[in-house]
Motif scaffolding. Structure first.
Motif, PDB file in Angstrom:
ATOM      1  N   GLY A 159     -21.411 -51.125 -45.212  1.00  0.00           N
ATOM      2  CA  GLY A 159     -21.299 -49.676 -45.110  1.00  0.00           C
ATOM      3  C   GLY A 159     -21.746 -48.952 -46.365  1.00  0.00           C
TER       4      GLY A 159
ATOM      5  N   CYS B   1     -25.270 -46.176 -37.961  1.00  0.00           N
ATOM      6  CA  CYS B   1     -23.975 -46.021 -38.614  1.00  0.00           C
ATOM      7  C   CYS B   1     -22.913 -45.507 -37.658  1.00  0.00           C
ATOM      8  CB  CYS B   1     -24.087 -45.010 -39.754  1.00  0.00           C
ATOM      9  SG  CYS B   1     -25.248 -45.458 -41.029  1.00  0.00           S
TER      10      CYS B   1
ATOM     11  N   VAL C  77     -19.274 -44.648 -43.991  1.00  0.00           N
ATOM     12  CA  VAL C  77     -19.839 -45.147 -42.739  1.00  0.00           C
ATOM     13  C   VAL C  77     -19.809 -46.674 -42.706  1.00  0.00           C
ATOM     14  CG1 VAL C  77     -21.346 -43.150 -42.434  1.00  0.00           C
ATOM     15  CG2 VAL C  77     -22.234 -45.172 -43.594  1.00  0.00           C
TER      16      VAL C  77
ATOM     17  N   PHE D  68     -21.951 -49.852 -41.096  1.00  0.00           N
ATOM     18  CA  PHE D  68     -23.265 -50.166 -40.542  1.00  0.00           C
ATOM     19  C   PHE D  68     -23.062 -50.988 -39.275  1.00  0.00           C
ATOM     20  CE2 PHE D  68     -24.954 -50.152 -45.127  1.00  0.00           C
ATOM     21  CZ  PHE D  68     -25.273 -48.809 -45.046  1.00  0.00           C
TER      22      PHE D  68
END
Length: 94
Positions: free
Chosen positions: A39, A70, A82, A84
């Motif tokens: 992230g 995301c 976020v 991933f």
């Protein structure tokens, strides 16, 4: 104390990027403050009001060839965290 599982790389001056809706209906410039395999933390330029941030693309190049899908993890003012998503991954629950 650090709770994250993945090692983070912090960008001293940030890394310019763009956020874009999955369907292409909106786009916002942002700065990637740090990143890991799982992230990132982003600072968003401009208002995020009215944007569907649940899932979006993070565009890492001006040509759009380097990107990550995301899922929103958290919001704190103009900063967001976020996760991933990888192809085939099920969405994470915040």
């Amino acid at each position: 104390m650090e709770q994250r599982k993945a090692h983070r790389v912090v960008f001293e001056r940030g890394y310019a990027a763009n956020m874009m809706a999955i369907d292409g209906t909106w786009r916002r410039p942002c700065t990637m403050e740090d990143v890991s395999d799982t992230g990132a933390k982003l600072t968003i330029d401009g208002s995020i009001e009215g944007l569907n941030l649940k899932e979006f693309f993070l565009l890492l190049s001006t040509m759009g060839k380097a990107y990550r899908r995301c899922q929103l993890a958290w919001v704190n003012g103009d900063q967001v965290g976020v996760f991933f998503l990888k192809p085939g991954d099920k969405k994470k629950k915040p």
